[in-house]
Write a protein that holds these residues in place. Structure first.
Motif, PDB file in Angstrom:
ATOM      1  N   LEU A 187      49.538 -18.077 -40.122  1.00 56.95           N
ATOM      2  CA  LEU A 187      49.183 -18.003 -41.187  1.00 56.95           C
ATOM      3  C   LEU A 187      47.882 -17.705 -42.285  1.00 56.95           C
ATOM      4  O   LEU A 187      47.120 -18.580 -41.583  1.00 56.95           O
ATOM      5  CB  LEU A 187      50.109 -18.260 -42.040  1.00 56.95           C
ATOM      6  N   ASN A 188      47.061 -17.030 -42.561  1.00 53.54           N
ATOM      7  CA  ASN A 188      45.981 -17.063 -42.826  1.00 53.54           C
ATOM      8  C   ASN A 188      45.628 -17.054 -44.069  1.00 53.54           C
ATOM      9  O   ASN A 188      45.693 -16.839 -45.561  1.00 53.54           O
ATOM     10  CB  ASN A 188      45.474 -15.058 -43.132  1.00 53.54           C
ATOM     11  N   TYR A 189      45.434 -18.598 -44.792  1.00 53.47           N
ATOM     12  CA  TYR A 189      45.271 -19.128 -45.817  1.00 53.47           C
ATOM     13  C   TYR A 189      44.458 -20.192 -46.312  1.00 53.47           C
ATOM     14  O   TYR A 189      43.612 -20.244 -45.090  1.00 53.47           O
ATOM     15  CB  TYR A 189      46.366 -20.938 -45.412  1.00 53.47           C
ATOM     16  N   GLN A 190      44.060 -20.872 -47.521  1.00 56.00           N
ATOM     17  CA  GLN A 190      42.809 -21.565 -47.873  1.00 56.00           C
ATOM     18  C   GLN A 190      43.629 -22.507 -48.963  1.00 56.00           C
ATOM     19  O   GLN A 190      44.394 -21.779 -49.615  1.00 56.00           O
ATOM     20  CB  GLN A 190      42.084 -20.027 -48.213  1.00 56.00           C
ATOM     21  N   VAL A 191      42.833 -23.633 -49.354  1.00 53.86           N
ATOM     22  CA  VAL A 191      43.347 -24.079 -49.579  1.00 53.86           C
ATOM     23  C   VAL A 191      41.919 -23.901 -50.862  1.00 53.86           C
ATOM     24  O   VAL A 191      40.586 -23.886 -50.705  1.00 53.86           O
ATOM     25  CB  VAL A 191      42.908 -25.870 -49.053  1.00 53.86           C
ATOM     26  N   MET A 192      42.697 -23.964 -52.394  1.00 50.15           N
ATOM     27  CA  MET A 192      41.969 -24.153 -53.056  1.00 50.15           C
ATOM     28  C   MET A 192      42.991 -24.546 -54.809  1.00 50.15           C
ATOM     29  O   MET A 192      43.858 -25.052 -54.916  1.00 50.15           O
ATOM     30  CB  MET A 192      41.502 -22.579 -53.406  1.00 50.15           C
ATOM     31  N   LYS A 232      45.414 -14.073 -47.514  1.00 49.92           N
ATOM     32  CA  LYS A 232      46.695 -13.925 -47.568  1.00 49.92           C
ATOM     33  C   LYS A 232      47.669 -15.091 -47.644  1.00 49.92           C
ATOM     34  O   LYS A 232      48.835 -15.264 -49.232  1.00 49.92           O
ATOM     35  CB  LYS A 232      47.298 -13.561 -46.856  1.00 49.92           C
ATOM     36  N   VAL A 233      47.257 -16.692 -48.009  1.00 51.99           N
ATOM     37  CA  VAL A 233      47.763 -17.669 -49.145  1.00 51.99           C
ATOM     38  C   VAL A 233      47.127 -18.416 -49.857  1.00 51.99           C
ATOM     39  O   VAL A 233      45.755 -18.916 -48.507  1.00 51.99           O
ATOM     40  CB  VAL A 233      48.677 -18.218 -47.641  1.00 51.99           C
ATOM     41  N   GLY A 234      46.588 -18.687 -51.033  1.00 51.70           N
ATOM     42  CA  GLY A 234      45.548 -19.832 -50.976  1.00 51.70           C
ATOM     43  C   GLY A 234      47.168 -21.270 -51.668  1.00 51.70           C
ATOM     44  O   GLY A 234      48.316 -21.391 -51.830  1.00 51.70           O
ATOM     45  N   ASP A 251      50.934  -8.102 -48.583  1.00 59.53           N
ATOM     46  CA  ASP A 251      50.074  -9.406 -48.627  1.00 59.53           C
ATOM     47  C   ASP A 251      50.706 -10.473 -49.165  1.00 59.53           C
ATOM     48  O   ASP A 251      50.153 -11.381 -49.360  1.00 59.53           O
ATOM     49  CB  ASP A 251      48.942  -8.462 -49.927  1.00 59.53           C
ATOM     50  N   ILE A 252      52.071 -10.454 -49.513  1.00 60.39           N
ATOM     51  CA  ILE A 252      53.343 -11.728 -50.114  1.00 60.39           C
ATOM     52  C   ILE A 252      53.658 -11.719 -49.157  1.00 60.39           C
ATOM     53  O   ILE A 252      54.061 -13.042 -49.223  1.00 60.39           O
ATOM     54  CB  ILE A 252      53.792 -10.980 -51.374  1.00 60.39           C
ATOM     55  N   VAL A 253      53.980 -11.451 -48.393  1.00 59.17           N
ATOM     56  CA  VAL A 253      54.461 -12.192 -46.698  1.00 59.17           C
ATOM     57  C   VAL A 253      54.409 -12.684 -46.476  1.00 59.17           C
ATOM     58  O   VAL A 253      55.474 -14.033 -46.113  1.00 59.17           O
ATOM     59  CB  VAL A 253      54.485 -10.093 -45.654  1.00 59.17           C
ATOM     60  N   GLN A 254      53.497 -13.266 -46.378  1.00 63.42           N
ATOM     61  CA  GLN A 254      53.306 -14.570 -45.609  1.00 63.42           C
ATOM     62  C   GLN A 254      53.072 -15.926 -46.476  1.00 63.42           C
ATOM     63  O   GLN A 254      53.368 -16.772 -46.367  1.00 63.42           O
ATOM     64  CB  GLN A 254      51.662 -14.132 -45.406  1.00 63.42           C
ATOM     65  N   GLY A 255      52.844 -15.678 -47.504  1.00 60.16           N
ATOM     66  CA  GLY A 255      53.262 -16.472 -49.122  1.00 60.16           C
ATOM     67  C   GLY A 255      54.486 -16.196 -48.814  1.00 60.16           C
ATOM     68  O   GLY A 255      55.084 -17.930 -49.213  1.00 60.16           O
ATOM     69  N   VAL A 256      55.259 -15.855 -49.034  1.00 58.14           N
ATOM     70  CA  VAL A 256      56.825 -15.868 -48.862  1.00 58.14           C
ATOM     71  C   VAL A 256      57.063 -16.653 -47.899  1.00 58.14           C
ATOM     72  O   VAL A 256      58.320 -17.436 -47.495  1.00 58.14           O
ATOM     73  CB  VAL A 256      57.762 -15.049 -49.421  1.00 58.14           C
ATOM     74  N   GLN A 257      56.761 -16.250 -46.576  1.00 60.34           N
ATOM     75  CA  GLN A 257      56.997 -17.334 -45.216  1.00 60.34           C
ATOM     76  C   GLN A 257      56.541 -18.404 -45.389  1.00 60.34           C
ATOM     77  O   GLN A 257      57.465 -19.852 -44.773  1.00 60.34           O
ATOM     78  CB  GLN A 257      56.227 -16.184 -43.965  1.00 60.34           C
ATOM     79  N   ALA A 258      55.273 -18.437 -45.905  1.00 52.68           N
ATOM     80  CA  ALA A 258      54.928 -20.025 -46.407  1.00 52.68           C
ATOM     81  C   ALA A 258      55.611 -21.192 -46.978  1.00 52.68           C
ATOM     82  O   ALA A 258      56.224 -21.950 -46.718  1.00 52.68           O
ATOM     83  CB  ALA A 258      53.797 -19.842 -46.677  1.00 52.68           C
ATOM     84  N   LEU A 259      55.975 -20.940 -48.011  1.00 57.75           N
ATOM     85  CA  LEU A 259      57.692 -21.209 -48.708  1.00 57.75           C
ATOM     86  C   LEU A 259      58.526 -21.456 -48.017  1.00 57.75           C
ATOM     87  O   LEU A 259      58.743 -22.047 -48.580  1.00 57.75           O
ATOM     88  CB  LEU A 259      57.622 -20.220 -49.766  1.00 57.75           C
ATOM     89  N   ALA A 260      59.250 -19.949 -46.917  1.00 53.56           N
ATOM     90  CA  ALA A 260      60.420 -20.679 -46.484  1.00 53.56           C
ATOM     91  C   ALA A 260      60.164 -21.936 -45.952  1.00 53.56           C
ATOM     92  O   ALA A 260      60.563 -22.193 -45.303  1.00 53.56           O
ATOM     93  CB  ALA A 260      60.722 -19.118 -46.104  1.00 53.56           C
ATOM     94  N   GLU A 261      58.987 -21.438 -44.966  1.00 56.13           N
ATOM     95  CA  GLU A 261      58.662 -23.240 -43.895  1.00 56.13           C
ATOM     96  C   GLU A 261      59.122 -24.435 -44.460  1.00 56.13           C
ATOM     97  O   GLU A 261      59.101 -25.337 -43.792  1.00 56.13           O
ATOM     98  CB  GLU A 261      58.078 -22.433 -42.853  1.00 56.13           C
ATOM     99  N   ALA A 262      57.665 -24.105 -45.858  1.00 53.21           N
ATOM    100  CA  ALA A 262      57.863 -25.257 -46.206  1.00 53.21           C
ATOM    101  C   ALA A 262      59.382 -26.199 -46.967  1.00 53.21           C
ATOM    102  O   ALA A 262      59.693 -27.367 -46.394  1.00 53.21           O
ATOM    103  CB  ALA A 262      57.393 -25.381 -46.715  1.00 53.21           C
TER     104      ALA A 262
END
Length: 408
Positions: free
Chosen positions: A346-351, A202-204, A391-402
């Protein structure tokens, strides 16, 4: 963890994507157009309602700031570009602006004023869709855009760049840039590929943007009668082209990821059924995250072209008209993103990113990283571009937490 509602994402994206130069499906919002002006002003009103200080620079980049309580001069920023391609989707560029807004609003609602300043950046232009110039917004933020590059260019309706700019109420940057004192920048964007979708992530977290080399190649052989010219006597440029394409693509497959190569455009002369083609012009686009590997493959391409040209006694002309270096993201910001994703499950992958983004202009000058969210089938620059809000939620959450980690 900060709560981001899917229905709020849909509401915001439906609103901003509806501001378009054309009716119907898709969004067309070209630099300095009527809808571009409306979008920037509408965003200004939205941000000001939430107490942000909104400012424009000379060329039309917009900056909305939530002042920090302890270190207001330290600025943690997020955003993207407000322009679109013709008949673009509802997410490209503008999702990064709205994600920054939703993340920052949620943080202030939950935790109050940040210690460091938070800033949304709505960049004037990235796509190069109206005028033959890209990254006008981000390049002006850092004072690296050149007046002479745009003062004599026009759009496809023969409207000069300068005319469009002044009619929109803006002009050239004068003096030193005023809004380039960022301490960190994070850009959220749809992937525009299908890696995340296929891998179920869900997050790259982007650790590099690829370098690109683009060629225009012209092969000059000899046009001749298709029936009377024996195969052994032909200087057939299509035969040479076919051999070049096959050999280069086979080599790229052998080398493997993240190298890519594309033969995208070909124009044959004369383009008729009964004449051996005497001239062909074609394009090559090759990309890699490592400069040395990119250089070596480009050298290989050039040798293959010359080899097959010499074999048929034809001439080869190569024009390397784009030569962009790979851009690594800031490892500390990447680590912040990895940590907040780990801490919050959060379900992420470095890419890496195979496409260019404003972040490649920021990264050499500001600690920068990117967040990708999935794209359905990788479709982008198209009205069918879509990602479900869940499928966008986790990306915005990652942004907010960062942003919380960096600014609070």
């Amino acid at each position: 963890m900060i709560e981001i509602l899917p229905e709020e994402i849909d509401r915001q994206m439906d609103w901003i994507s509806s501001i378009s130069d054309k009716e119907g499906k898709g969004t067309t919002r070209l630099l300095y157009s009527e809808s571009w002006v409306k979008a920037q002003n509408s965003l200004k009103e939205l941000f000001e309602k939430d107490g942000m200080k909104v400012e424009f620079d000379e060329v039309g980049n917009m900056f909305a700031t939530i002042e920090g309580s302890e270190s207001p001069e330290t600025i943690i920023a997020s955003g993207s570009h407000v322009d679109t391609v013709v008949d673009g989707g509802r997410l490209d560029g503008q999702l990064g602006i709205m994600a920054a807004y939703m993340a920052m609003k949620a943080l202030v609602d939950e935790y109050g004023q940040p210690k460091k300043s938070l800033r949304i950046v709505s960049m004037a232009e990235e796509e190069g869709s109206r005028f033959p110039y890209a990254f006008w917004g981000s390049k002006n933020i850092f004072g690296i855009a050149k007046k002479e590059d745009v003062e004599n260019i026009s759009d496809n309706k023969e409207v000069p760049f300068e005319t469009a700019m002044t009619e929109a109420g803006f002009g050239y940057l004068t003096g030193a840039p005023r809004f380039n004192n960022f301490d960190a920048f994070i850009e959220l964007h749809i992937e525009q590929g299908n890696f995340l979708e296929n891998s179920g992530k869900k997050v790259g977290i982007v650790n590099a943007i690829v370098g690109q080399k683009r060629y225009t190649v012209k092969l000059n052989g000899e046009a001749n009668h298709a029936g009377t010219t024996l195969m052994k006597y032909r200087k057939d440029v299509v035969e040479s082209y076919a051999r070049i394409v096959t050999e280069v693509i086979d080599k790229a497959n052998e080398i493997g990821d993240p190298l890519v190569v594309t033969f995208g455009h070909a124009e044959v002369t004369p383009n008729v059924v009964n004449v051996v083609p005497g001239e062909i012009e074609f394009s090559i686009d090759t990309r890699h995250t490592d400069q040395k590997a990119l250089n070596e493959f480009a050298e290989y391409i050039e040798k293959v072209i010359q080899k097959h040209a010499d074999a048929k006694g034809i001439q080869a002309e190569l024009n390397l008209w784009m030569d962009e270096q790979p851009v690594p993201m800031d490892q500390e910001i990447v680590s912040v993103l990895e940590n907040v994703c780990d801490q919050n499950g959060l379900n992420y992958q470095v890419m890496h990113s195979g496409a260019g983004h404003d972040s490649q202009i920021f990264a050499p000058r500001v600690p920068t990283a990117m967040i990708f969210v999935p794209s359905i089938k990788g479709i982008s620059h198209n009205p069918e571009e879509h990602t479900e809000a869940v499928d966008i939620v986790q990306g915005v959450q990652a942004l907010a937490e960062a942003l919380k980690e960096l600014a609070y």
